[in-house]
Design a protein around this motif. Structure first.
Motif, PDB file in Angstrom:
ATOM      1  N   GLU B  87      22.565   3.342   0.229  1.00  0.00           N
ATOM      2  CA  GLU B  87      22.482   4.713   0.744  1.00  0.00           C
ATOM      3  C   GLU B  87      22.844   5.729  -0.353  1.00  0.00           C
ATOM      4  O   GLU B  87      22.204   6.778  -0.489  1.00  0.00           O
ATOM      5  N   MET B  88      23.854   5.401  -1.155  1.00  0.00           N
ATOM      6  CA  MET B  88      24.262   6.311  -2.229  1.00  0.00           C
ATOM      7  C   MET B  88      23.182   6.404  -3.297  1.00  0.00           C
ATOM      8  O   MET B  88      22.995   7.438  -3.937  1.00  0.00           O
ATOM      9  N   ASP B  91      20.531   8.848  -2.152  1.00  0.00           N
ATOM     10  CA  ASP B  91      21.093  10.184  -2.149  1.00  0.00           C
ATOM     11  C   ASP B  91      21.215  10.736  -3.568  1.00  0.00           C
ATOM     12  O   ASP B  91      20.920  11.901  -3.818  1.00  0.00           O
ATOM     13  N   ILE B  94      17.699  11.661  -4.701  1.00  0.00           N
ATOM     14  CA  ILE B  94      17.090  12.763  -3.940  1.00  0.00           C
ATOM     15  C   ILE B  94      17.647  14.116  -4.401  1.00  0.00           C
ATOM     16  O   ILE B  94      16.924  15.109  -4.434  1.00  0.00           O
ATOM     17  N   ALA B 134      10.935   1.842  11.182  1.00  0.00           N
ATOM     18  CA  ALA B 134      12.208   2.050  10.467  1.00  0.00           C
ATOM     19  C   ALA B 134      11.862   2.302   9.005  1.00  0.00           C
ATOM     20  O   ALA B 134      10.840   1.814   8.517  1.00  0.00           O
ATOM     21  N   ASP B 135      12.708   3.073   8.333  1.00  0.00           N
ATOM     22  CA  ASP B 135      12.439   3.379   6.921  1.00  0.00           C
ATOM     23  C   ASP B 135      12.792   2.167   6.055  1.00  0.00           C
ATOM     24  O   ASP B 135      13.976   1.819   5.901  1.00  0.00           O
ATOM     25  N   LEU B 138      15.610   1.619   3.475  1.00  0.00           N
ATOM     26  CA  LEU B 138      16.454   2.790   3.763  1.00  0.00           C
ATOM     27  C   LEU B 138      16.054   4.040   2.994  1.00  0.00           C
ATOM     28  O   LEU B 138      16.846   4.979   2.884  1.00  0.00           O
ATOM     29  N   GLN B 139      14.850   4.055   2.405  1.00  0.00           N
ATOM     30  CA  GLN B 139      14.434   5.295   1.726  1.00  0.00           C
ATOM     31  C   GLN B 139      14.263   6.372   2.791  1.00  0.00           C
ATOM     32  O   GLN B 139      13.390   6.261   3.658  1.00  0.00           O
ATOM     33  N   PRO B 140      15.091   7.432   2.754  1.00  0.00           N
ATOM     34  CA  PRO B 140      15.036   8.442   3.823  1.00  0.00           C
ATOM     35  C   PRO B 140      13.643   9.080   3.924  1.00  0.00           C
ATOM     36  O   PRO B 140      13.095   9.539   2.924  1.00  0.00           O
ATOM     37  N   GLY B 141      13.100   9.070   5.122  1.00  0.00           N
ATOM     38  CA  GLY B 141      11.754   9.588   5.331  1.00  0.00           C
ATOM     39  C   GLY B 141      10.697   8.516   5.138  1.00  0.00           C
ATOM     40  O   GLY B 141       9.525   8.732   5.448  1.00  0.00           O
ATOM     41  N   LEU B 145       6.736   9.298   3.549  1.00  0.00           N
ATOM     42  CA  LEU B 145       7.127  10.717   3.632  1.00  0.00           C
ATOM     43  C   LEU B 145       6.039  11.563   2.973  1.00  0.00           C
ATOM     44  O   LEU B 145       5.648  11.308   1.831  1.00  0.00           O
ATOM     45  N   ALA B 153       7.065  13.610  -3.576  1.00  0.00           N
ATOM     46  CA  ALA B 153       8.508  13.342  -3.595  1.00  0.00           C
ATOM     47  C   ALA B 153       8.823  11.867  -3.337  1.00  0.00           C
ATOM     48  O   ALA B 153       9.678  11.287  -4.010  1.00  0.00           O
ATOM     49  N   ILE B 157      11.100   9.705  -5.886  1.00  0.00           N
ATOM     50  CA  ILE B 157      12.370   9.103  -5.447  1.00  0.00           C
ATOM     51  C   ILE B 157      12.329   7.595  -5.692  1.00  0.00           C
ATOM     52  O   ILE B 157      13.262   6.995  -6.222  1.00  0.00           O
TER      53      ILE B 157
END
Lengths: 131, 381
Positions: B87-88, B91, B94, B134-135, B138-141, B145, B153, B157
């Motif tokens: 997750e970090m 982030d 991004i 589900a992503d 865990l890549q957000p979006g 995206l 983007a 990322i």
């Protein structure tokens, strides 16, 4: 301040709008790793703190290297530095204030328990203010 | 060491952003080198003996190992920290991409005017359910995206994050899996020179470009469900001076005509799809190949032939990193699926290969840190 001239028909510069913000949380259920979900959150906070401390140390390292590159002083002086009495006192006071701030969450409980006028229960306060 | 090649499309970073990314990189290195090996010792000394006491036998498969390990405090803390690092990681990248987005889009535009190759985004693309559920990673979006028109983007990322994710293990261009499959193809089909190559699930083209480099005369196509991925893939290729053609397409059903390719490849894509999609991709691969054409789908190690604990480790990403289909995919009969798709059983097999980097280390007399054979589903039409 002089007003910025705006050419007729020209668009204002694009600002960082909400639309340009990227998502920060992944879709999907997050596993719970510890018996109390609060510990999961605490663990994430600790990880973030470890990360930010590492970032800060990198920044200090950058500063020291730039000091060396620009020959401001010999960085070895940092290792040999001994604070004088004034500096030592100020530093100790700042360090203690910092530690107390970090420990406040723990020590506040003692303050609550030992006060002469024991804290009222929430409902009691509600009853008091509702009068 | 952070040795990722700073090509023109790689997102620029500020001081603290780079430090955050490198922290994640080093944290993952420590987790992989120090903490995870400890879990094996915990299993041998604490978890397995307890299981034996309760059941008078050893865990019989990876699922029994997982259920026992999931209760162990050491393993839990490892999982929680590994998850946090993932997750970090996103982030930290991004932060940079969010700021640099307009600059990157402009750079892609400039590269397009002077560079070769192409990108095609259909207007009516339907995102498959396994991307929407589900992503992945865990890549957000998600990989898909997309804010339309020039948005790249998700690719920006992904490019930087994959390097951090693999702790640099995929090489300075993140292209080790592509190189692995190129090596395999050259070794097994020395007389063939492909003219048209399709890379399915290409993302930003990390594994696509090794094919461009290996076969300069070939027309190389990369397809992916993510529009931002393929937009970025073209810009990245152009920034690196490579020519390839990218399009947003679902590998289950593409717009290419029958027999258009003499080589269809994928690099760890299959486990990110679904059971239905797996079969459809086999049929589509068969349809797209010209007679005599070759299919090479490389993926992650299957359960078959692995010791329960080793196999359990391979499942981590499925349960903690949204690579859910991997659990199913590792038990599927890949060859049977290819045969259902039209391939001749006599000309289809599941082979395997060490990675390019591992082979190079062995050649140099060193011991590679990661010496697992990646299975390759091979078929000839």
């Amino acid at each position: 301040m002089a007003k910025a001239k705006r050419t007729k028909g020209a668009r204002p510069a694009k600002s960082q709008s909400a639309a340009s913000a990227l998502p920060r949380a992944a879709k999907g259920r997050r596993p719970q790793y510890f018996l109390d979900p609060a510990v999961d959150k605490l663990h994430l906070m600790v990880m973030a703190l470890i990360g930010e401390l590492s970032v800060s140390r990198d920044r200090i390292d950058t500063l020291e290297r730039l000091i060396e590159r620009h020959k401001l002083f010999d960085v070895a002086e940092i290792e040999a530095y001994v604070p004088d009495a004034k500096a030592d006192g100020e530093r100790t006071a700042r360090r203690l204030a910092y530690i107390r701030r970090v420990m406040k969450g723990i020590t506040d409980e003692v303050a609550q328990v030992t006060r002469d006028d024991p804290a009222l229960e929430f409902e009691q306060v509600v009853a008091t203010v509702a009068k | 060491m952070d040795t990722q090649v700073r090509h023109p499309m790689l997102v620029p970073t500020r001081h603290d952003e780079l430090s955050r990314q490198q922290f994640v990189h080093n944290l993952r290195l420590c987790l992989a080198a120090d903490v995870l090996p400890g879990a094996r010792r915990v299993y041998e000394r604490r978890v397995r003996p307890a299981f034996r006491r309760d059941h008078q036998r050893d865990p019989k498969d990876r699922h029994e190992v997982r259920k026992a390990m999931d209760r162990d405090p050491y393993y839990r803390l490892y999982c929680a920290t590994q998850r946090a690092s993932q997750e970090m990681m996103w982030d930290s990248v991004i932060d940079s991409v969010e700021r640099e987005n307009p600059t990157l889009q402009q750079r892609a535009k400039d590269l397009k005017t002077s560079g070769k190759g192409s990108v095609r985004i259909p207007r009516d693309f339907k995102q498959p359910a396994y991307h929407r559920a589900a992503d992945i990673h865990l890549q957000p979006g998600g990989y898909h995206l997309d804010h339309g028109s020039n948005d790249l983007a998700s690719g920006a990322i992904y490019d930087r994050s994959v390097f951090l994710y693999a702790i640099g293990g995929l090489g300075d261009y993140n292209d080790d899996l592509g190189r692995t499959l190129v090596d395999y193809y050259r070794a097994k089909f020395p007389k063939k020179t492909p003219h048209r190559i399709l890379d399915m699930g290409c993302a930003v083209g990390h594994s696509t470009l090794p094919w461009v480099e290996a076969f300069p005369g070939a027309e190389v196509h990369g397809i992916d469900c993510g529009a931002g991925m393929v937009r970025y893939a073209l810009a990245r290729a152009q920034g690196l001076g490579r020519v390839a053609h990218f399009s947003q397409q679902n590998a289950e059903k593409t717009s290419f005509r029958d027999g258009h390719f003499d080589l269809v490849v994928s690099h760890i894509m299959l486990h990110e799809t679904s059971r239905t999609a797996f079969d459809r991709i086999m049929r589509e691969t068969f349809r797209l190949l010209a007679p005599g054409g070759v299919m090479l789908h490389m993926d992650l190690p299957r359960d078959h032939g692995m010791k329960p604990y080793d196999s359990f480790l391979m499942d981590w990403e499925a349960y903690h990193n949204n690579e859910t289909f991997m659990v199913v995919c590792r038990d599927l009969d890949w060859k049977a699926a290819a045969v259902r798709g039209g391939f001749d059983p006599a000309r289809t097999k599941v082979d395997g290969s060490l990675t390019h980097a591992a082979m190079e280390m062995i050649k140099a007399g060193q011991t590679p840190p990661y010496a697992i054979k990646f299975p390759i589903l091979v078929g000839r039409k």
